[in-house]
Write an enzyme that holds these catalytic residues in place. Structure first.
Site, mmCIF file in Angstrom:
data_model
loop_
_atom_site.group_PDB
_atom_site.id
_atom_site.type_symbol
_atom_site.label_atom_id
_atom_site.label_comp_id
_atom_site.label_asym_id
_atom_site.label_seq_id
_atom_site.Cartn_x
_atom_site.Cartn_y
_atom_site.Cartn_z
ATOM 1 C CG HIS A 40 -63.022 1.258 -4.262
ATOM 2 N ND1 HIS A 40 -61.901 0.457 -4.322
ATOM 3 C CD2 HIS A 40 -63.992 0.498 -3.687
ATOM 4 C CE1 HIS A 40 -62.183 -0.738 -3.825
ATOM 5 N NE2 HIS A 40 -63.448 -0.733 -3.428
ATOM 6 C CG ASP A 42 -60.314 3.369 -8.671
ATOM 7 O OD1 ASP A 42 -60.942 3.177 -7.611
ATOM 8 O OD2 ASP A 42 -59.760 2.446 -9.296
ATOM 9 C CD GLU A 230 -68.242 -6.743 -4.266
ATOM 10 O OE1 GLU A 230 -68.802 -5.794 -4.829
ATOM 11 O OE2 GLU A 230 -67.008 -6.895 -4.243
#
Length: 393
Positions: A40, A42, A230
């Site tokens: 990711h 960010d 997840e």
């Protein structure tokens, strides 16, 4: 020649058995070519960059401006064992990623950091809808990030490293802009965007809420992955595959819930697990992140060990390098220590990832045959050349 002569001649010319290679050293792991599918943007900022951008933009929300302390804070905050708490840390990184210049800088530095770690191909994801508070449009966000990725590739080449980075545009599963983001991803397919994703808390926000986006992407023959399996379990995986048609599973670690290991060691796969393995569905496994969010209790207990043994299409990934204080080299190092993996195992994970990338087949094949396999062969040759000792720089 007598039989005695024959025995003597054979003994004189006997070739020594090859020495079994030990676990690779950290230097070998760092130099090995690596492929990253789940990272990711960010979640991978440099702590110093977060602090500098916060100062420039007047953002007062950081717990500290000291880069070392800030980096430690992100890791500690992410170590809660809760996916929801883990996701809260992103409020600070996205807060300083609201201008085109900031996005370009972060993207370029991301590529530099990955290349320095030996990554040769990466797909980095981000949610354009999270970067609009300062007035940017969705298209301006995509252009700024793409510009940063290309700049980072140029800097890597200048430093003697080669890397290719594709973007995955992410829609937030708790929001209602997934079709719009899917259309944006399709619009920018020729400028570095290689696919689509949905992310965010799984519980209460099933992928089926975004069926219109996935149906659109399938009609456009585009690629997409879905965060599934997840924090939530098998229903999330089943919906991502059977209702939505995902090409890959973002994490997918909870597929282990459909695998039974009997006391005598016999392994039985449930129907969903068998389907995932038989169809070669890629699993974007992120070991350190999984430990932080409670999906696994330790590296040695992480399901990746069994999934590797059973030859699922397992790949190794970083997820969020800042929050996990990790890199691809560190992820591989943890697995080498936990499972005794060799360079052959690391190559297996790397080839799996390259096979599963969202770029054309011929380009994937070229990366495997021209970059990955020769890179690992060179490391093995260096090890043998030095008498089976540690690789020397």
């Amino acid at each position: 020649m007598t039989s005695d002569d024959s025995r003597t001649d054979t003994a004189a010319h006997r070739v020594p058995l090859p020495v079994s290679p030990p676990a690779p050293t950290e230097e070998q792991i760092r130099r090995a070519p690596k492929v990253l599918l789940h990272d990711h943007l960010d979640g991978g900022l440099r702590p110093a960059t977060v602090a500098e951008l916060a100062s420039e933009q007047g953002y007062e929300g950081l717990p500290t401006r000291d880069p070392a302390e800030l980096g430690a804070w992100f890791v500690a905050a992410a170590d809660s064992g809760s996916l929801e708490r883990y996701l809260e840390t992103f409020a600070h990184t996205t807060a300083v990623m609201q201008t085109a210049d900031a996005l370009t800088r972060v993207a370029a530095e991301c590529v530099e950091d990955l290349a320095e770690d030996g990554v040769v191909y990466a797909e980095v994801r981000y949610a354009p809808e999270q970067h609009l508070t300062a007035g940017l449009t969705l298209t301006e966000v995509v252009r700024a990030v793409n510009e940063g990725f290309r700049e980072g590739e140029r800097r890597a080449i200048a430093a003697g490293r080669r890397i290719r980075v594709g973007a995955l545009l992410t829609a937030m599963r708790h929001a209602a802009r997934s079709l719009e983001i899917a259309e944006l991803a399709n619009e920018h397919r020729e400028s570095g965007v290689v696919g689509f994703d949905i992310a965010g808390a799984e519980a209460g926000f099933p992928p089926t809420r975004h069926l219109d986006a996935f149906e659109y992407l399938k009609r456009e023959n585009n690629h997409f992955t879905i965060h599934a399996g997840e924090a939530f379990g098998l229903p999330s995986i089943w919906q991502a595959l059977q209702w939505c048609g995902a090409d890959r599973l973002g994490h997918g670690v909870r597929i282990i819930d459909d695998i039974e290991v009997a006391e005598d060691g016999e392994v039985r796969l449930g129907r969903l697990a068998a389907y995932v393995r038989d169809k070669r569905v890629p699993l974007e496994l992120c070991p350190t992140s999984n430990l932080q969010t409670g999906a696994a209790s330790s590296y040695a207990e992480h399901p990746i060990g069994l999934l590797r043994e059973l030859r699922f299409r397992a790949t190794v990934n970083t997820d969020n390098r800042l929050m996990s204080d990790t890199s691809m080299s560190r992820e591989f190092t943890h697995l080498v220590r936990a499972f005794g993996y060799t360079l052959d195992d690391l190559q297996w994970f790397t080839v799996n990832a390259m096979k599963s990338a969202f770029i054309p087949f011929d380009e994937r094949l070229a990366m495997i045959n021209d970059v990955i396999k020769p890179g690992y062969a060179a490391l093995r040759s260096a090890w043998l050349f030095h008498g089976g000792g540690e690789l020397r720089s």
